[in-house]
Write a protein that holds these residues in place. Sequence first.
Motif, PDB file in Angstrom:
ATOM      1  N   LEU A  89     -23.202   9.267 -57.355  1.00  0.00           N
ATOM      2  CA  LEU A  89     -24.510   9.292 -56.699  1.00  0.00           C
ATOM      3  C   LEU A  89     -25.396  10.384 -57.298  1.00  0.00           C
ATOM      4  O   LEU A  89     -26.575  10.160 -57.581  1.00  0.00           O
ATOM      5  CB  LEU A  89     -24.329   9.518 -55.202  1.00  0.00           C
ATOM      6  N   LEU A  90     -24.828  11.562 -57.517  1.00  0.00           N
ATOM      7  CA  LEU A  90     -25.592  12.661 -58.107  1.00  0.00           C
ATOM      8  C   LEU A  90     -26.069  12.285 -59.510  1.00  0.00           C
ATOM      9  O   LEU A  90     -27.201  12.597 -59.888  1.00  0.00           O
ATOM     10  CB  LEU A  90     -24.734  13.927 -58.179  1.00  0.00           C
ATOM     11  N   ALA A  91     -25.208  11.605 -60.263  1.00  0.00           N
ATOM     12  CA  ALA A  91     -25.578  11.215 -61.624  1.00  0.00           C
ATOM     13  C   ALA A  91     -26.761  10.260 -61.626  1.00  0.00           C
ATOM     14  O   ALA A  91     -27.604  10.290 -62.531  1.00  0.00           O
ATOM     15  CB  ALA A  91     -24.380  10.580 -62.326  1.00  0.00           C
ATOM     16  N   GLY A 141     -24.798  -0.037 -56.878  1.00  0.00           N
ATOM     17  CA  GLY A 141     -26.000   0.276 -57.638  1.00  0.00           C
ATOM     18  C   GLY A 141     -25.944   1.643 -58.277  1.00  0.00           C
ATOM     19  O   GLY A 141     -26.420   1.849 -59.406  1.00  0.00           O
ATOM     20  N   VAL A 142     -25.350   2.590 -57.567  1.00  0.00           N
ATOM     21  CA  VAL A 142     -25.176   3.938 -58.105  1.00  0.00           C
ATOM     22  C   VAL A 142     -24.239   3.915 -59.312  1.00  0.00           C
ATOM     23  O   VAL A 142     -24.460   4.613 -60.311  1.00  0.00           O
ATOM     24  CB  VAL A 142     -24.621   4.868 -56.995  1.00  0.00           C
ATOM     25  N   LEU A 143     -23.187   3.097 -59.229  1.00  0.00           N
ATOM     26  CA  LEU A 143     -22.172   3.077 -60.278  1.00  0.00           C
ATOM     27  C   LEU A 143     -22.593   2.289 -61.519  1.00  0.00           C
ATOM     28  O   LEU A 143     -22.091   2.551 -62.622  1.00  0.00           O
ATOM     29  CB  LEU A 143     -20.870   2.482 -59.727  1.00  0.00           C
ATOM     30  N   LEU A 144     -23.485   1.314 -61.340  1.00  0.00           N
ATOM     31  CA  LEU A 144     -23.829   0.417 -62.447  1.00  0.00           C
ATOM     32  C   LEU A 144     -24.270   1.150 -63.714  1.00  0.00           C
ATOM     33  O   LEU A 144     -23.738   0.879 -64.802  1.00  0.00           O
ATOM     34  CB  LEU A 144     -24.899  -0.576 -61.998  1.00  0.00           C
ATOM     35  N   PRO A 145     -25.229   2.083 -63.657  1.00  0.00           N
ATOM     36  CA  PRO A 145     -25.635   2.770 -64.897  1.00  0.00           C
ATOM     37  C   PRO A 145     -24.483   3.522 -65.552  1.00  0.00           C
ATOM     38  O   PRO A 145     -24.396   3.573 -66.787  1.00  0.00           O
ATOM     39  CB  PRO A 145     -26.735   3.731 -64.419  1.00  0.00           C
ATOM     40  N   LEU A 146     -23.604   4.101 -64.743  1.00  0.00           N
ATOM     41  CA  LEU A 146     -22.481   4.836 -65.315  1.00  0.00           C
ATOM     42  C   LEU A 146     -21.481   3.895 -65.983  1.00  0.00           C
ATOM     43  O   LEU A 146     -20.890   4.236 -67.012  1.00  0.00           O
ATOM     44  CB  LEU A 146     -21.776   5.638 -64.215  1.00  0.00           C
ATOM     45  N   VAL A 228     -28.036  13.290 -47.312  1.00  0.00           N
ATOM     46  CA  VAL A 228     -27.793  12.119 -46.451  1.00  0.00           C
ATOM     47  C   VAL A 228     -27.022  11.022 -47.197  1.00  0.00           C
ATOM     48  O   VAL A 228     -25.987  10.554 -46.707  1.00  0.00           O
ATOM     49  CB  VAL A 228     -29.120  11.585 -45.870  1.00  0.00           C
ATOM     50  N   PRO A 229     -27.477  10.582 -48.396  1.00  0.00           N
ATOM     51  CA  PRO A 229     -26.679   9.571 -49.116  1.00  0.00           C
ATOM     52  C   PRO A 229     -25.284  10.064 -49.501  1.00  0.00           C
ATOM     53  O   PRO A 229     -24.318   9.303 -49.459  1.00  0.00           O
ATOM     54  CB  PRO A 229     -27.516   9.273 -50.358  1.00  0.00           C
ATOM     55  N   LEU A 230     -25.179  11.350 -49.879  1.00  0.00           N
ATOM     56  CA  LEU A 230     -23.874  11.903 -50.250  1.00  0.00           C
ATOM     57  C   LEU A 230     -22.928  11.888 -49.057  1.00  0.00           C
ATOM     58  O   LEU A 230     -21.743  11.540 -49.181  1.00  0.00           O
ATOM     59  CB  LEU A 230     -24.046  13.333 -50.785  1.00  0.00           C
ATOM     60  N   GLY A 378     -34.550  10.376 -53.979  1.00  0.00           N
ATOM     61  CA  GLY A 378     -33.902   9.503 -54.926  1.00  0.00           C
ATOM     62  C   GLY A 378     -33.692   8.089 -54.423  1.00  0.00           C
ATOM     63  O   GLY A 378     -33.888   7.762 -53.243  1.00  0.00           O
ATOM     64  N   ALA A 379     -33.228   7.229 -55.351  1.00  0.00           N
ATOM     65  CA  ALA A 379     -33.126   5.793 -55.094  1.00  0.00           C
ATOM     66  C   ALA A 379     -32.081   5.441 -54.045  1.00  0.00           C
ATOM     67  O   ALA A 379     -32.221   4.431 -53.347  1.00  0.00           O
ATOM     68  CB  ALA A 379     -32.810   5.062 -56.395  1.00  0.00           C
ATOM     69  N   ALA A 380     -31.021   6.231 -53.914  1.00  0.00           N
ATOM     70  CA  ALA A 380     -29.940   5.886 -52.985  1.00  0.00           C
ATOM     71  C   ALA A 380     -30.450   5.778 -51.549  1.00  0.00           C
ATOM     72  O   ALA A 380     -30.091   4.849 -50.813  1.00  0.00           O
ATOM     73  CB  ALA A 380     -28.815   6.902 -53.073  1.00  0.00           C
TER      74      ALA A 380
END
Length: 400
Positions: A89-91, A141-146, A228-230, A378-380
């Motif tokens: 998420l941070l990434a 969605g958070v993981l996709l770019p990674l 909050v997202p974290l 952020g987007a999350a």
Amino acid sequence: MADVETKVAEEQRAGVWQPIGAGVVAALVGFTSSFAVVLTGLTKVGASPAQAASGLLALCVTQAVGMLVLSRRFRMPIAFAWSTPGAALLASTGAVAGGWPAAVGAFVVTGALIVLTGCWERLGRLIAAIPVEIAQAMLAGVLLPLCLAPLRAVVVSPAVVVPVLVVWLVLQRFAPRWSVLAAFVVAVVGALIDIAVTHRGLDWAAMVPRVELTVPHWSWQAIIGIAVPLYIVTMAAQNIPGTAVMASFGYRVPWRAAMAATGIGTMVGAPAGGHAINLAAISAALSAAPSAHPDPRRRWIAVFTVGCSYLVIALASGAVVALVAAAPPGVLETVAGLALIATFAAALHAALGAAEHRVAGAVTLLVSASGIAVLGIGAAFWALAAGLLVRWVLGGPSRS
């Protein structure tokens, strides 16, 4: 009678070395499979290499202390881990208003929310009430770019990255548990060869483990966009599944004590750069299963060993960061992406599995993967809000 005698014989043969061996394996697998994600996440939200190394050190120590205390106190294999989805998420979030100090402040808030969850049951029920497909779509969605990073790295550093991908794929076929560890070893060997050939030097001074403290800064954008997202992704993707894994092996996790330990550990480690620790799922499966020891009452030794192992591994945090800094471009991202593919696949399946909520899940995933930032948030967060809104608007009987 014969079954009882056989069980007793198995327990005697297991002794103390079997859970110790299981604990060492769990620690090595846990560290090598996701440390790259942690370093990537901390760096993206503004940490310097020294601060990222400090964060990795803090996470190793805080989760180790928590495991040592709780496993001994409750004689139960209560395993902790850093929040890998949280690091991802941070990434994807990137820098926030207030920079690295604001991110550290968000980590402190996350820890406080985890402690509050253990003390206030209604908050825990509220998190559990978040629709699974929305929470998992946000994570996907958070993981996709990674997960796309290894493909980009092939173009940038093919000589090092291609062997890593080949080894990972082969091990996925024959020994999936060791695939990321093997890929990491190949990446290290490839990086060292590249460093030697190109005559790039390693920063030997940076290899000494040290703590870099940062005074937290309180930014509402960081609290909403990171804390909050974290908190949500750590609870939904780590703590709640962690208790389920333990229950599958017949253990009932002491919820209040576990949330207090992980929350306070997160708050203590935050100024040193640690983003969040939580109940483990994979490490719990390795140390709470019968393979750790035939006697469930002796499996706590495996987690105690995991804690001791992480204290030793913590000493290598600086060396790991120094090696990553000197490695060819894309190597760290490749290891991180490979480590997250299984998690991405599981999140994607959960997000799009239910036909009646598939559109809401897809919207959540797309907003999360977009990386957009509105009002410094952020987007999350916006993905979660968009997914819940779409789910509410399209609620009711399926229109298919």
